[in-house]
Design an enzyme around this catalytic site. Structure first.
Site, PDB file in Angstrom:
ATOM      1  N   SER A 299      11.400  15.601  -1.572  1.00 52.20           N
ATOM      2  CA  SER A 299      11.212  14.395  -1.421  1.00 52.20           C
ATOM      3  C   SER A 299      10.982  13.334  -2.435  1.00 52.20           C
ATOM      4  CB  SER A 299       9.950  14.081  -0.338  1.00 52.20           C
ATOM      5  OG  SER A 299       8.768  14.750  -0.956  1.00 52.20           O
TER       6      SER A 299
ATOM      7  N   LYS B 263      10.757   7.374  -0.803  1.00 50.56           N
ATOM      8  CA  LYS B 263      10.213   6.058  -0.388  1.00 50.56           C
ATOM      9  C   LYS B 263      10.964   4.926  -0.430  1.00 50.56           C
ATOM     10  CE  LYS B 263       5.690   7.617   0.127  1.00 50.56           C
ATOM     11  NZ  LYS B 263       5.173   7.735   1.435  1.00 50.56           N
TER      12      LYS B 263
ATOM     13  N   GLU C 119      -0.399  -0.065   0.450  1.00 50.91           N
ATOM     14  CA  GLU C 119      -1.115   0.849  -0.017  1.00 50.91           C
ATOM     15  C   GLU C 119      -0.505   1.939  -0.720  1.00 50.91           C
ATOM     16  OE1 GLU C 119       0.013   0.875   3.055  1.00 50.91           O
ATOM     17  OE2 GLU C 119       0.560   3.286   3.079  1.00 50.91           O
TER      18      GLU C 119
END
Lengths: 274, 414
Positions: B389, B96, B118
């Site tokens: 991830s 991210k 969000e």
């Protein structure tokens, strides 16, 4: 049916039209029909019936709560169309306001056909703009339905021109940058937006401009009616029914009082802006 | 950095012939902002100074490029090479950070002072709070109330980083409702606020922009595999909720037709139970959060609540490019149940000493099945690349509950 005659009548009376919103299925399907009949009887010129949706990004907490209550009680798209039929039978132009996915799921052509069969005047589409609305525009034109698209204070002149050119019935001017909900003061962004929506629409179109988001009483309605062709009220109507809770009679009485106040407001507006 | 793949969207954000997926189904009030964002992003991506600054921040601050690791003990279990792209080693512990540093840098370039985001599992929220702190921006994060409870550690991390975390209790109280609330904030604050969208979904340009900020995952992995093994992998795999880590990996390999591409969706209790978030496997075409894509919906087009043991995958929609890739068959998508994912999480921990995020465990589980099939047909030199991830710290509460950990007398079935 179209909303055009209602705006023409209001214009001939030197005033703005009052456009009232309530979600179908709230507080339940027959309860919504009763409430909408009161709103018609007490002075709404045009009715918007909300199609309850699970993800209403443009709505504030009041309307979302009502829509969720309707969904929890099992309100279906077919119930919305039945509600339209019951209200349109009064002779008052009745639109559906809906987010797009329920229409796409129902089938765009089928929805337009069934809405027209129910006597509906057209559709207000908060998350479909004309440049993303080819399918709806084609279906609406095929079934002679109004296409009410939105303009916002942030809209460029180019987009206002494009949106008004694609609209039929009226264009919906969102008076504030924000979601639905009653406000204590109306927006100073609304007047300039109405002016732009009139100036930038196709020559000789005479497309009425309705202003929505925030009006909750007759005094505010009078202020908006001074420069707009239509005053759109939603959350304030929903609030009266939410506040009344299970006391249906009290809710309908409050709704009648509010509608009469708003109807008086659009009549004392500064000669209606029309 | 700019993609030229024939799998890309057109100028209006539509993927596929006839504009089947994606687009921009949004309120008029936000279209000017989306146009402004598209223009600013396009201009920035053509500006070498922006690209240079982005790459320098990734390198010096975010620990990117991430390592490529051959998981030898895991490989022994399946009979061929299993490679892990270690995005879990990035700063803040997930892929991210790539996306938010790109978007936050763009926010500064646009002269805006506030960001909103969000988050589901909290990783995007933590990354956004981190990027905001790093670049001196105000930050508000919307998070489903259900998720704030199951990811309390990440709520605390965001708060420590200076972000305001707002719990959203409307709807299902999960990621989709947090997105709704963030859009509501944005429509009221768009003149001074940027929305750091957390996944490769939403209206144009977000699906493409998020992919481009994440595509380093795939570009790096491709170069690393070529350098080390002299050829491309036979298959690549990633988990798919909204699908940002997956599309970032896939972007590097889309034009390599010989590379099989796998996305693994959250199968929850099992697709047949109805309690899952396997959007592509079990959903249908519709419009949600500004794009036409696969989504979980009922026959009236109302969004159906999703379920996954992983808050980060608990989303009833998916990025529209994934819908396109699934539709044309370039990528294959399959569900992995909660139980299978947790089993893979424990297996990876026991064999490699790596505690991965539950999101990533879905990719591990599905990819190991792919690896076994490849080993049977191509032998031990076959290569399967998995995007790891994120790391599993945030998921320890779930793991403790699932495995009954914390009691020294108990053991974990791997």
């Amino acid at each position: 049916m179209s909303t055009t005659p209602a705006f023409e009548r209001a214009r001939s009376e030197g005033r703005a039209a009052l456009i009232g919103y309530l979600p179908a299925g709230f507080p339940d399907v027959p309860g919504a029909v009763d409430a909408l009949h009161v709103m018609v009887d007490a002075g709404c010129d045009v009715i918007e019936i909300g199609l309850p949706y699970s993800d209403p990004v443009m709505d504030g907490p009041t309307i979302q709560a009502a829509a969720q209550q309707a969904l929890d009680a099992g309100c279906r798209t077919t119930d919305v169309l039945r509600t339209v039929e019951a209200v349109a039978a009064t002779g008052t132009p009745t639109l559906v306001m809906t987010y797009w996915n329920p229409v796409e799921r129902y089938g765009v052509e089928r929805f337009a056909a069934d809405l027209a069969s129910a006597g509906g005047a057209g559709l207000i589409t908060p998350d479909i703009t004309p440049d993303a609305g080819d399918a709806w525009i084609a279906a609406a034109d095929a079934h002679d339905l109004d296409k009410v698209f939105l303009v916002a204070p942030s809209s460029t002149d180019e987009r206002v021109a494009m949106t008004t050119a694609a609209s039929r019935g009226f264009v919906y001017a969102t008076a504030v940058m924000g979601v639905t909900g009653a406000r204590t003061t109306t927006s100073d962004l609304a007047g300039p937006l109405v002016t732009r929506a009139r100036a930038l629409q196709p020559k000789d179109a005479h497309l009425p401009v309705g202003v929505g988001l925030g009006v909750s009483n007759g005094d505010q309605a009078a202020v908006v009616a001074a420069y707009a062709d239509g005053v759109i009220v939603g959350s304030a109507f929903v609030r009266t029914l939410l506040d009344a809770g299970t006391d249906r009679a009290a809710g309908l009485a409050a709704l009648r009082t509010l509608t009469e106040d708003l109807a008086a407001g659009v009549r004392r507006g500064d000669a209606g802006g029309a | 950095m700019t993609s030229t793949s024939r799998y890309d969207a057109d100028d209006r954000g539509y993927f596929g012939e006839g504009g089947q997926w994606g687009g921009r189904f949004m309120p008029e009030a936000l279209l000017a902002a989306l146009d402004e964002l598209t223009a600013a992003w396009t201009e920035a991506m053509a500006d070498p100074s922006f690209i240079g600054e982005f790459e320098a921040i990734l390198r010096d601050y975010a620990n990117v490029p991430s390592a490529l690791y051959e998981a030898t003990r895991l490989s022994e279990q399946v009979g061929c090479r299993v490679l892990l792209k270690r995005e879990d080693l990035n700063h803040t512990g997930a892929h991210k950070i790539r996306n938010v540093l790109g978007q936050a840098l763009l926010t500064k370039r646009m002269g805006k002072k506030r960001v909103i985001a969000e988050t589901g599992a909290g990783q995007h929220g933590v990354a956004s709070a981190t990027a905001a702190a790093y670049l001196g921006l105000d930050c508000t994060v919307y998070m489903g109330a259900v998720d704030t409870r199951r990811q309390a550690l990440n709520v605390a991390r965001m708060q420590l980083l200076g972000a305001e975390v707002i719990a959203v209790d409307t709807g299902s109280g999960t990621l989709k409702d947090a997105i709704n609330e963030a859009f509501r904030d944005w429509v009221s604050s768009v003149d001074h606020t940027a929305y750091l969208f957390g996944t490769a979904a939403g209206p144009h340009p977000f699906p493409t922009m998020v992919r481009e900020f994440c595509r380093g995952i795939g570009d790096e992995a491709r170069a690393q595999v070529l350098e080390r093994y002299g050829r491309l992998p036979d298959a690549i795999a990633a988990c798919v909720g909204g699908g940002s880590n997956a599309i970032g990996l896939f972007a590097g390999f889309l034009d390599d037709e010989e590379v099989a591409i796998w996305g693994f969706e959250p199968g929850g209790d099992g697709v047949e139970t109805g309690r899952h978030a396997a959007t592509i496997t079990a959903g249908g075409s519709g419009v949600l959060h500004g794009a036409r894509t696969y989504l979980l919906q009922d026959e009236d087009g109302q969004t159906v609540e999703s379920h996954s043991i992983s808050a980060g995958l608990d989303y009833p929609g998916v990025g529209p490019q994934h819908s396109h890739l699934a539709h044309i068959g370039r990528a294959r998508y399959a569900p992995v149940t909660d139980a299978a994912a947790m089993e893979a999480m424990a297996l990876l921990a026991r064999t490699e000493g790596i505690i991965c995020a539950i999101e990533s465990a879905h990719a591990v589980s599905g990819a190991l099945d792919v690896a076994r099939e490849l080993a049977a047909t191509k032998g031990p030199e076959a290569i399967v690349l998995i995007n790891l991830s994120g790391r599993g710290d945030k998921d320890m509460g779930t793991a403790i509950e699932w495995f009954g950990l914390g009691d020294a007398q108990k053991d974990v079935e791997a």
